[in-house]
Motif scaffolding. Structure first.
Motif, short mmCIF file in Angstrom:
data_model
loop_
_atom_site.label_atom_id
_atom_site.label_comp_id
_atom_site.label_asym_id
_atom_site.label_seq_id
_atom_site.Cartn_x
_atom_site.Cartn_y
_atom_site.Cartn_z
N ALA A 173 0.82 -1.22 0.00
CA ALA A 173 0.00 0.00 0.00
C ALA A 173 0.85 1.26 0.00
N ASN A 174 2.12 1.13 0.40
CA ASN A 174 3.00 2.30 0.46
C ASN A 174 3.76 2.54 -0.84
N LEU A 175 3.61 1.65 -1.82
CA LEU A 175 4.29 1.83 -3.10
C LEU A 175 3.74 3.06 -3.82
N PRO A 176 4.56 3.71 -4.62
CA PRO A 176 4.13 4.95 -5.28
C PRO A 176 3.21 4.71 -6.47
N PHE A 177 2.02 4.13 -6.21
CA PHE A 177 1.02 3.98 -7.26
C PHE A 177 0.40 5.34 -7.58
N LYS A 178 -0.12 5.46 -8.80
CA LYS A 178 -0.86 6.67 -9.13
C LYS A 178 -2.20 6.69 -8.38
N ARG A 179 -2.81 5.53 -8.30
CA ARG A 179 -4.08 5.42 -7.58
C ARG A 179 -3.91 4.37 -6.47
N ARG A 180 -3.59 4.85 -5.29
CA ARG A 180 -3.35 3.94 -4.17
C ARG A 180 -4.59 3.69 -3.32
N TRP A 181 -5.64 4.47 -3.55
CA TRP A 181 -6.80 4.35 -2.66
C TRP A 181 -7.51 2.99 -2.76
N PRO A 182 -7.55 2.31 -3.96
CA PRO A 182 -8.19 0.99 -3.93
C PRO A 182 -7.45 -0.01 -3.04
N VAL A 183 -6.11 0.06 -3.04
CA VAL A 183 -5.32 -0.86 -2.20
C VAL A 183 -5.57 -0.56 -0.73
N ARG A 184 -5.58 0.72 -0.37
CA ARG A 184 -5.78 1.08 1.03
C ARG A 184 -7.21 0.81 1.47
N LEU A 185 -8.17 0.96 0.56
CA LEU A 185 -9.55 0.62 0.89
C LEU A 185 -9.69 -0.87 1.13
#
Length: 306
Positions: free
Chosen positions: A106-118
């Protein structure tokens, strides 16, 4: 020399000293703690000294430490303690490892990280009893998804499916896997917060020095993340010692008493048998066990702070 008159209580309250002001500000907190912590614990210890059976209708009889003598000679207590400690030893490191992997992802620099954190929030937000019921269906012998997948992969025989919840060893393994799935997201959320507190300049300096990503993890990430790991371990270990919902909804403590925990044994004596005195003694033992484990962790935190 004329002595200076001592100010009255009202005058001291109007213009309090620093010490008195601190005591006044902390008084509501101490009162609340006494109401919700000290009184219930004191009442629990007091009840454990009585023969208090609600089913008999008799007058409570003071018996001193007899309930504790029965506890330490009760094979059900030692069996439940063994199961509780085994679940704790298996699920706490398991949830830590899975949670650490999820936090790093979840801490990787994805452009859209919110689905992983959700996705991290969903297992944590799911009620424990629901998780137990869902995984009880997953591990069902005849129509469970686990046996179906294993059979399709050729890892299990269709004529002899694994009886996950009907054999002691497999039942305990199924309970532990369920608890790890349920609690790893909680660990991941705490560790993710710790990861975001690590300065990026440390990684930049390590990269300039030629450190590989694996070396950066061992020499930068893990040491800086240790305070968050200890905090996560404290909360997870205490809740593991008090495990009740998932094994209760999955196996009811069976087969036999293979998955019965201390919390389930306390529930059986207080709710099913209405033996409040003996159940209170069991609860005091669980409280002391949790207190000892917490003290060990806090001592470790103190050493790291020093």
């Amino acid at each position: 020399m004329t002595p200076v008159p001592r100010p009255s209580l009202l005058e001291r309250l109007r213009d309090p000293s620093e010490r008195l002001l601190g005591a006044l500000l902390l008084a509501p907190t101490f009162a609340l703690l006494a109401l919700i912590v000290a009184y219930p614990i004191g009442k629990l210890v007091w009840n454990s000294l009585f023969d208090l059976r609600l089913s008999g209708g008799g007058v409570p009889k003071f018996i001193g430490l007899e309930n504790y003598q029965l506890v330490f000679t009760d094979p059900d207590f030692w069996n439940a303690t063994k199961n509780t400690l085994l679940i704790t030893v298996v699920t706490v490191p398991g949830a830590l490892l899975v949670g650490l992997g999820l936090a790093l992802l979840a801490n990787l620099p994805f452009k859209r990280r919110w689905p992983v954190r959700l996705a991290l929030l969903l297992p944590w937000a799911l009620p424990l009893s629901f998780a137990g019921l869902i995984f009880a269906w997953f591990f069902h012998t005849e129509y469970g998804i686990v046996n179906d997948v294993l059979q399709r992969l050729g890892l299990a025989d269709r004529t002899d499916p694994t009886m996950w919840l009907l054999k002691p060893g497999w039942a305990l393994a199924a309970v532990c896997l369920t608890i790890i799935w349920k609690t790893s997201s909680f660990m991941a959320l705490i560790l993710l917060a710790g990861l975001q507190m690590i300065p990026k300049s440390l990684y930049e300096a390590a990269e300039v020095d030629g450190a590989t990503p694996w070396q950066q993890f061992w020499q930068v990430t893990l040491p800086m993340l240790m305070p968050s790991i200890v905090v996560a371990l404290i909360f997870r270990t205490i809740t593991a010692l008090q495990t009740f919902d998932i094994p209760y909804t999955m196996t009811r403590g069976g087969p036999g008493q293979a998955t019965q925990t201390l919390a389930m044994l306390i529930h059986a004596h207080t709710i099913d048998y209405l033996d409040m005195g003996y159940g209170s003694a069991l609860a005091v033992c669980l409280f002391v066990l949790s207190l000892v484990v917490s003290a060990v962790y806090l001592r470790q935190v103190g050493r790291q702070a020093a």
